[in-house]
Design a protein around this motif. Structure first.
Motif, PDB file in Angstrom:
ATOM      1  N   GLY A 113     -38.118  71.794  -8.143  1.00 39.93           N
ATOM      2  CA  GLY A 113     -39.455  72.196  -7.734  1.00 39.93           C
ATOM      3  C   GLY A 113     -39.547  73.629  -7.277  1.00 39.93           C
ATOM      4  O   GLY A 113     -40.524  74.018  -6.629  1.00 39.93           O
ATOM      5  N   GLU A 114     -38.551  74.422  -7.592  1.00 39.22           N
ATOM      6  CA  GLU A 114     -38.525  75.802  -7.118  1.00 39.22           C
ATOM      7  C   GLU A 114     -39.578  76.658  -7.837  1.00 39.22           C
ATOM      8  O   GLU A 114     -39.859  76.465  -9.013  1.00 39.22           O
ATOM      9  CB  GLU A 114     -37.144  76.412  -7.344  1.00 39.22           C
ATOM     10  CG  GLU A 114     -36.021  75.678  -6.611  1.00 39.22           C
ATOM     11  CD  GLU A 114     -34.651  76.220  -6.974  1.00 39.22           C
ATOM     12  OE1 GLU A 114     -34.608  77.236  -7.704  1.00 39.22           O
ATOM     13  OE2 GLU A 114     -33.656  75.630  -6.541  1.00 39.22           O
ATOM     14  N   VAL A 115     -40.132  77.600  -7.089  1.00 42.01           N
ATOM     15  CA  VAL A 115     -41.086  78.546  -7.662  1.00 42.01           C
ATOM     16  C   VAL A 115     -40.319  79.651  -8.371  1.00 42.01           C
ATOM     17  O   VAL A 115     -39.375  80.221  -7.825  1.00 42.01           O
ATOM     18  CB  VAL A 115     -41.989  79.132  -6.559  1.00 42.01           C
ATOM     19  CG1 VAL A 115     -42.892  80.216  -7.124  1.00 42.01           C
ATOM     20  CG2 VAL A 115     -42.804  78.027  -5.909  1.00 42.01           C
ATOM     21  N   ARG A 116     -40.726  79.958  -9.582  1.00 41.46           N
ATOM     22  CA  ARG A 116     -39.999  80.936 -10.397  1.00 41.46           C
ATOM     23  C   ARG A 116     -40.958  81.998 -10.916  1.00 41.46           C
ATOM     24  O   ARG A 116     -42.179  81.840 -10.866  1.00 41.46           O
ATOM     25  CB  ARG A 116     -39.285  80.236 -11.563  1.00 41.46           C
ATOM     26  CG  ARG A 116     -38.331  79.133 -11.091  1.00 41.46           C
ATOM     27  CD  ARG A 116     -37.859  78.262 -12.245  1.00 41.46           C
ATOM     28  NE  ARG A 116     -37.137  77.086 -11.761  1.00 41.46           N
ATOM     29  CZ  ARG A 116     -35.841  77.034 -11.548  1.00 41.46           C
ATOM     30  NH1 ARG A 116     -35.094  78.107 -11.780  1.00 41.46           N
ATOM     31  NH2 ARG A 116     -35.262  75.927 -11.124  1.00 41.46           N
ATOM     32  N   GLY A 117     -40.393  83.060 -11.453  1.00 41.81           N
ATOM     33  CA  GLY A 117     -41.197  84.127 -12.033  1.00 41.81           C
ATOM     34  C   GLY A 117     -40.436  84.804 -13.153  1.00 41.81           C
ATOM     35  O   GLY A 117     -39.205  84.721 -13.227  1.00 41.81           O
ATOM     36  N   PHE A 118     -41.152  85.468 -14.030  1.00 40.09           N
ATOM     37  CA  PHE A 118     -40.525  86.157 -15.150  1.00 40.09           C
ATOM     38  C   PHE A 118     -39.787  87.403 -14.655  1.00 40.09           C
ATOM     39  O   PHE A 118     -40.090  87.951 -13.589  1.00 40.09           O
ATOM     40  CB  PHE A 118     -41.571  86.565 -16.188  1.00 40.09           C
ATOM     41  CG  PHE A 118     -42.281  85.404 -16.822  1.00 40.09           C
ATOM     42  CD1 PHE A 118     -41.580  84.296 -17.254  1.00 40.09           C
ATOM     43  CD2 PHE A 118     -43.655  85.416 -16.988  1.00 40.09           C
ATOM     44  CE1 PHE A 118     -42.225  83.230 -17.851  1.00 40.09           C
ATOM     45  CE2 PHE A 118     -44.313  84.372 -17.582  1.00 40.09           C
ATOM     46  CZ  PHE A 118     -43.599  83.270 -18.013  1.00 40.09           C
ATOM     47  N   ASP A 119     -38.835  87.840 -15.446  1.00 42.26           N
ATOM     48  CA  ASP A 119     -38.095  89.063 -15.148  1.00 42.26           C
ATOM     49  C   ASP A 119     -38.853  90.233 -15.778  1.00 42.26           C
ATOM     50  O   ASP A 119     -38.636  90.595 -16.932  1.00 42.26           O
ATOM     51  CB  ASP A 119     -36.676  88.964 -15.721  1.00 42.26           C
ATOM     52  CG  ASP A 119     -35.835  90.195 -15.398  1.00 42.26           C
ATOM     53  OD1 ASP A 119     -36.264  90.988 -14.530  1.00 42.26           O
ATOM     54  OD2 ASP A 119     -34.763  90.362 -16.004  1.00 42.26           O
ATOM     55  N   LEU A 120     -39.758  90.801 -15.008  1.00 37.22           N
ATOM     56  CA  LEU A 120     -40.615  91.874 -15.502  1.00 37.22           C
ATOM     57  C   LEU A 120     -40.396  93.135 -14.665  1.00 37.22           C
ATOM     58  O   LEU A 120     -40.220  93.050 -13.445  1.00 37.22           O
ATOM     59  CB  LEU A 120     -42.090  91.470 -15.416  1.00 37.22           C
ATOM     60  CG  LEU A 120     -42.511  90.266 -16.257  1.00 37.22           C
ATOM     61  CD1 LEU A 120     -43.961  89.913 -15.970  1.00 37.22           C
ATOM     62  CD2 LEU A 120     -42.331  90.574 -17.738  1.00 37.22           C
ATOM     63  N   PRO A 121     -40.417  94.295 -15.294  1.00 36.77           N
ATOM     64  CA  PRO A 121     -40.286  95.540 -14.525  1.00 36.77           C
ATOM     65  C   PRO A 121     -41.532  95.780 -13.678  1.00 36.77           C
ATOM     66  O   PRO A 121     -42.651  95.434 -14.081  1.00 36.77           O
ATOM     67  CB  PRO A 121     -40.149  96.612 -15.613  1.00 36.77           C
ATOM     68  CG  PRO A 121     -40.800  96.014 -16.817  1.00 36.77           C
ATOM     69  CD  PRO A 121     -40.542  94.541 -16.744  1.00 36.77           C
ATOM     70  N   LEU A 122     -41.324  96.342 -12.520  1.00 38.35           N
ATOM     71  CA  LEU A 122     -42.453  96.685 -11.673  1.00 38.35           C
ATOM     72  C   LEU A 122     -43.223  97.854 -12.290  1.00 38.35           C
ATOM     73  O   LEU A 122     -42.631  98.802 -12.805  1.00 38.35           O
ATOM     74  CB  LEU A 122     -41.974  97.070 -10.269  1.00 38.35           C
ATOM     75  CG  LEU A 122     -41.310  95.941  -9.449  1.00 38.35           C
ATOM     76  CD1 LEU A 122     -40.803  96.501  -8.128  1.00 38.35           C
ATOM     77  CD2 LEU A 122     -42.298  94.802  -9.220  1.00 38.35           C
ATOM     78  N   GLY A 129     -60.793 106.110 -11.446  1.00 37.18           N
ATOM     79  CA  GLY A 129     -61.798 106.097 -10.390  1.00 37.18           C
ATOM     80  C   GLY A 129     -61.579 104.906  -9.472  1.00 37.18           C
ATOM     81  O   GLY A 129     -60.517 104.749  -8.867  1.00 37.18           O
ATOM     82  N   ASP A 130     -62.597 104.046  -9.384  1.00 31.58           N
ATOM     83  CA  ASP A 130     -62.486 102.834  -8.570  1.00 31.58           C
ATOM     84  C   ASP A 130     -61.924 101.662  -9.356  1.00 31.58           C
ATOM     85  O   ASP A 130     -61.761 100.568  -8.815  1.00 31.58           O
ATOM     86  CB  ASP A 130     -63.868 102.445  -8.022  1.00 31.58           C
ATOM     87  CG  ASP A 130     -64.398 103.474  -7.034  1.00 31.58           C
ATOM     88  OD1 ASP A 130     -63.564 104.140  -6.384  1.00 31.58           O
ATOM     89  OD2 ASP A 130     -65.638 103.608  -6.925  1.00 31.58           O
ATOM     90  N   LEU A 131     -61.648 101.858 -10.634  1.00 30.44           N
ATOM     91  CA  LEU A 131     -61.172 100.779 -11.494  1.00 30.44           C
ATOM     92  C   LEU A 131     -59.650 100.756 -11.520  1.00 30.44           C
ATOM     93  O   LEU A 131     -59.015 101.758 -11.825  1.00 30.44           O
ATOM     94  CB  LEU A 131     -61.720 100.979 -12.911  1.00 30.44           C
ATOM     95  CG  LEU A 131     -61.565  99.807 -13.879  1.00 30.44           C
ATOM     96  CD1 LEU A 131     -62.395  98.616 -13.418  1.00 30.44           C
ATOM     97  CD2 LEU A 131     -61.998 100.238 -15.282  1.00 30.44           C
ATOM     98  N   ARG A 132     -59.067  99.585 -11.191  1.00 31.50           N
ATOM     99  CA  ARG A 132     -57.618  99.410 -11.200  1.00 31.50           C
ATOM    100  C   ARG A 132     -57.262  98.418 -12.307  1.00 31.50           C
ATOM    101  O   ARG A 132     -57.770  97.294 -12.328  1.00 31.50           O
ATOM    102  CB  ARG A 132     -57.122  98.895  -9.855  1.00 31.50           C
ATOM    103  CG  ARG A 132     -57.400  99.848  -8.702  1.00 31.50           C
ATOM    104  CD  ARG A 132     -57.098  99.230  -7.358  1.00 31.50           C
ATOM    105  NE  ARG A 132     -55.678  98.923  -7.233  1.00 31.50           N
ATOM    106  CZ  ARG A 132     -54.758  99.793  -6.829  1.00 31.50           C
ATOM    107  NH1 ARG A 132     -55.109 101.043  -6.516  1.00 31.50           N
ATOM    108  NH2 ARG A 132     -53.495  99.456  -6.713  1.00 31.50           N
ATOM    109  N   VAL A 133     -56.389  98.845 -13.222  1.00 34.54           N
ATOM    110  CA  VAL A 133     -56.052  98.030 -14.390  1.00 34.54           C
ATOM    111  C   VAL A 133     -54.559  97.728 -14.360  1.00 34.54           C
ATOM    112  O   VAL A 133     -53.736  98.573 -14.725  1.00 34.54           O
ATOM    113  CB  VAL A 133     -56.416  98.758 -15.698  1.00 34.54           C
ATOM    114  CG1 VAL A 133     -56.182  97.833 -16.884  1.00 34.54           C
ATOM    115  CG2 VAL A 133     -57.848  99.247 -15.664  1.00 34.54           C
ATOM    116  N   PRO A 134     -54.160  96.522 -13.933  1.00 34.57           N
ATOM    117  CA  PRO A 134     -52.736  96.164 -13.955  1.00 34.57           C
ATOM    118  C   PRO A 134     -52.221  96.101 -15.392  1.00 34.57           C
ATOM    119  O   PRO A 134     -52.908  95.585 -16.284  1.00 34.57           O
ATOM    120  CB  PRO A 134     -52.707  94.780 -13.298  1.00 34.57           C
ATOM    121  CG  PRO A 134     -54.009  94.667 -12.566  1.00 34.57           C
ATOM    122  CD  PRO A 134     -54.992  95.466 -13.355  1.00 34.57           C
TER     123      PRO A 134
END
Length: 289
Positions: A113-122, A129-134
């Motif tokens: 049941g462990e929470v996991r995440g992908f191996d992605l670079p930061l 302007g005021d728009l932030r696009v991840p």
């Protein structure tokens, strides 16, 4: 407002592939398969396994996960739903809910049941302007757009797409005309599973990867498919966009706690006011499945 629309587009990119897969499964198999969220969770864990355990790039991992999820859905159809072909719709629906619990617990057994995440670079978000696009939002939208465009164009232009649409309209007539209905059902299962697996991968980029991930997707996916017109692939995409926009509006102007309830409200309103959906057609009588 532009930030809200961008966030809604990113949320729709997660839901839309699974909603289209749900519609394809409904059109060919003839019932609402509530295991679609569990299929997406299988895709998320398949992507994680290839990405983290095998060290594959995320794109290759996602492609492998789509294939794996498609084969899992095909196996589930053969083992669970094919023996029930011809049973009442409620029996198939309940079986799909039971299958969701089985798949979830198999994932718990395999991955705990462990929470996991992908191996992605930061990566820092792009700022205009005021728009932030991840960057991951851009990748999600691009992946969903390419996959959905390929499916929608295939359904419209290619022989298998025309055969699939003919079988969805009238299964018995399609069989009489020589269309290989069983092969189409198998193909729809694989394609629908692959799209659900893609949604699982995209959800894993934004949410924690854990065995219950599928339940967070089940309601918005089904609501999007029904709102757009169940059985209609373009309608599922439109429904996903509308559901995502409604969720973002609820989170922005009310509270993020209301976000999960948007799918339920949209589902209830669609069933009450327009059961055939925005792009769907009223169906008179049953169809031979």
């Amino acid at each position: 407002m532009m930030q809200l629309l961008l966030d809604a587009l990113g949320a729709a990119a997660v839901v839309a592939p699974a909603a289209v897969g749900f519609s394809l499964l409904f059109a060919l198999l003839g019932f609402a398969n509530f295991a679609v969220g569990a299929y997406a969770a299988v895709g998320a864990f398949a992507t994680w396994s290839a990405n983290v355990l095998l060290g594959w790039p995320l794109l290759a991992s996602a492609a492998l996960a789509a294939v794996v999820t498609g084969l899992v859905v095909l196996a589930c159809d053969a083992a669970v739903f094919r023996p029930l072909r011809g049973a009442p719709g409620w029996a198939l629906l309940i079986s799909s809910v039971a299958l969701s619990f089985v798949l979830e617990n198999l994932l718990r057994l395999a991955f705990r049941g462990e929470v996991r995440g992908f191996d992605l670079p930061l990566a820092r978000p792009l700022v205009f302007g005021d728009l932030r696009v991840p960057p991951d939002l851009l990748w999600s939208v691009a992946a969903a757009a390419i996959a959905l465009a390929a499916v929608l164009l295939g359904l419209r232009l290619l022989p298998w797409g025309r055969a699939l649409r003919a079988a969805a309209d009238d299964m018995a007539l399609a069989a009489v005309r020589g269309i290989p209905v069983d092969r189409l059902r198998a193909g729809a299962a694989v394609l629908g599973g692959a799209l659900a697996g893609l949604s699982g991968t995209l959800a894993g980029m934004n949410l924690a990867i854990e065995p219950g991930l599928g339940w967070a997707l089940t309601v918005p996916v089904i609501a999007a498919a029904i709102l757009g017109g169940i059985g209609s692939a373009p309608g599922a995409v439109l429904g996903a966009l509308l559901i995502a926009l409604a969720e973002e509006l609820a989170a922005r102007f009310l509270s993020p706690a209301y976000r999960p309830g948007v799918g339920f409200v949209a589902l209830a309103l669609a069933l009450l006011l327009r059961p055939q959906g925005l792009l769907g057609r009223p169906v008179a009588g049953g169809r031979d499945r």
